[in-house]
Scaffold this active site. Structure first.
Site, mmCIF file in Angstrom:
data_model
loop_
_atom_site.group_PDB
_atom_site.id
_atom_site.type_symbol
_atom_site.label_atom_id
_atom_site.label_comp_id
_atom_site.label_asym_id
_atom_site.label_seq_id
_atom_site.Cartn_x
_atom_site.Cartn_y
_atom_site.Cartn_z
ATOM 1 N N LEU A 65 0.811 -1.212 0.000
ATOM 2 C CA LEU A 65 0.000 0.000 0.000
ATOM 3 C C LEU A 65 0.852 1.274 0.000
ATOM 4 O O LEU A 65 1.892 1.326 0.642
ATOM 5 C CB LEU A 65 -0.923 -0.012 1.223
ATOM 6 C CG LEU A 65 -1.848 -1.232 1.312
ATOM 7 C CD1 LEU A 65 -2.704 -1.151 2.572
ATOM 8 C CD2 LEU A 65 -2.734 -1.352 0.074
ATOM 9 N N GLN A 69 -8.994 -0.236 -16.163
ATOM 10 C CA GLN A 69 -9.596 -1.101 -15.128
ATOM 11 C C GLN A 69 -10.862 -0.457 -14.554
ATOM 12 O O GLN A 69 -11.857 -1.144 -14.302
ATOM 13 C CB GLN A 69 -8.587 -1.359 -14.007
ATOM 14 C CG GLN A 69 -9.198 -2.043 -12.793
ATOM 15 C CD GLN A 69 -8.161 -2.476 -11.769
ATOM 16 O OE1 GLN A 69 -7.500 -3.475 -11.952
ATOM 17 N NE2 GLN A 69 -8.039 -1.735 -10.676
ATOM 18 N N SER A 75 2.493 4.099 -7.274
ATOM 19 C CA SER A 75 2.209 2.735 -7.729
ATOM 20 C C SER A 75 2.999 1.773 -6.861
ATOM 21 O O SER A 75 4.133 2.077 -6.469
ATOM 22 C CB SER A 75 2.660 2.592 -9.193
ATOM 23 O OG SER A 75 2.791 1.224 -9.531
ATOM 24 N N SER A 76 2.410 0.618 -6.582
ATOM 25 C CA SER A 76 3.136 -0.384 -5.793
ATOM 26 C C SER A 76 4.407 -0.815 -6.519
ATOM 27 O O SER A 76 5.400 -1.164 -5.887
ATOM 28 C CB SER A 76 2.248 -1.607 -5.555
ATOM 29 O OG SER A 76 1.062 -1.206 -4.918
ATOM 30 N N GLY A 99 -1.666 6.533 -2.289
ATOM 31 C CA GLY A 99 -2.817 6.479 -3.208
ATOM 32 C C GLY A 99 -3.891 5.560 -2.647
ATOM 33 O O GLY A 99 -5.081 5.918 -2.613
ATOM 34 N N HIS A 100 -3.486 4.373 -2.181
ATOM 35 C CA HIS A 100 -4.457 3.447 -1.571
ATOM 36 C C HIS A 100 -5.061 4.081 -0.313
ATOM 37 O O HIS A 100 -6.270 3.967 -0.066
ATOM 38 C CB HIS A 100 -3.769 2.155 -1.119
ATOM 39 C CG HIS A 100 -3.225 1.311 -2.230
ATOM 40 N ND1 HIS A 100 -1.889 1.108 -2.420
ATOM 41 C CD2 HIS A 100 -3.859 0.595 -3.189
ATOM 42 C CE1 HIS A 100 -1.708 0.303 -3.456
ATOM 43 N NE2 HIS A 100 -2.879 -0.018 -3.939
#
Ligand code: PAF
Length: 292
Positions: free
Chosen positions: A36, A161, A192-193, A39-40
């Protein structure tokens, strides 16, 4: 001591959600694959604000990885994720194995019945990553079935998505989907992860993606409406870097088409995918004047 409930079986997680719903709680749901970042956490904060509780799933879904090496290298740290979610105020985080999510499968990918991801899966990511969106649609539908959320939250960075999920939710009769803005580091790099796998130099190289998108946005503001010209600009700016560009495209954000739209555009979403070393990155930006 963490306050968040951590559940490591999807059926137990579903029971937890059932109990909360029976007491009248509205569940805001954030599906994730872990690793995470802010953003998450922004999605979780919004889920918490707009509902009674925020629930997060953490499952690195093997059904959606067309590249086994990408699946293997995908960062995983459930312990660290739980701490971040606790601080952010999520009430429950759950995980599980493929066999637990799809009991009929015996843990074998080949035995999971895949959902048709619909027309929004055509083109771009769907073309470059065969089977990816069928894997996404299959797990997201299963997660919705388990959690039965009042609302579900997805990041706009995975733009295609979000189109697939919007179509899926329409087909399933809900839940309402909230698409939340991409979070960027001060440098412009979209969170981004997969950024965790970039070297310091690659993090600099990767800025070519946001630079290209901002250049296209600025061209739009100066009156450019031609899709081919905007794509050429995206490719030129992103390509003036060590990145290996997979696509540099625009689409109408309100009407997904597999192919690039023709003629003068009324709205435009810029979409880029590129390899930075062996890390595949995507980025996107609304180029026209609409908010976000
Ligand atoms: O965006 C993601 O992290 C994944 O595609 C999702 C929606 C959690 C499904 O596995």
């Amino acid at each position: 001591m963490l306050v968040i409930e951590r559940i490591d079986h999807p059926v137990l997680a579903a029971q937890w959600c059932d109990k909360r719903r029976a007491r009248g709680a509205r569940i805001g749901f954030v599906p994730t694959m872990g690793a995470l970042h802010d953003g998450h956490l922004a999605l979780v904060r919004r889920a918490r604000e707009e509902n009674d509780v925020a629930v997060v799933s953490i499952f690195v879904n093997p059904l959606q990885f067309n590249d086994p090496r990408d699946y293997e290298l995908y960062p995983r740290d459930f312990g660290a994720d739980a701490v971040l979610l606790d601080v952010t105020g999520a009430a429950m985080a759950f995980t599980g194995t493929l066999a637990q999510f799809f009991p009929g499968s015996g843990g074998d990918l080949a035995n999971v019945p895949l959902r048709d991801p619909g027309a929004a899966a055509e083109g771009l990511e769907g073309e470059r990553r065969p089977g990816h969106f069928a894997g996404v649609a299959t797990i997201v539908a299963r997660l919705f079935e388990l959690v039965k959320p009042a609302r579900a939250y997805f990041g706009e960075k995975d733009f295609q998505q979000t189109r697939v999920v919007l179509e899926l939710a329409r087909a399933l009769g809900g839940p309402p989907i909230e698409v939340c803005p991409t979070l960027r580091e001060p440098s412009g790099l979209a969170m981004s992860s997969r950024n965790a796998r970039l070297s310091p130099q690659q993090r600099v190289d990767a800025l070519a993606l946001s630079r290209a998108l901002y250049a296209a946005q600025s061209a739009w503001q100066k009156g450019e409406r031609d899709a081919d010209a905007l794509c050429a600009l995206l490719a030129r700016v992103a390509g003036a870097s060590p990145l290996r560009i997979e696509y540099a495209e625009v689409r109408d954000p309100e009407r997904w088409t597999a192919a690039r739209p023709r003629g003068a555009l009324q709205r435009a979403q810029g979409l880029l995918a590129a390899y930075c070393g062996d890390v595949r990155l995507i980025d996107t930006l609304r180029l026209d004047g609409a908010p976000r």
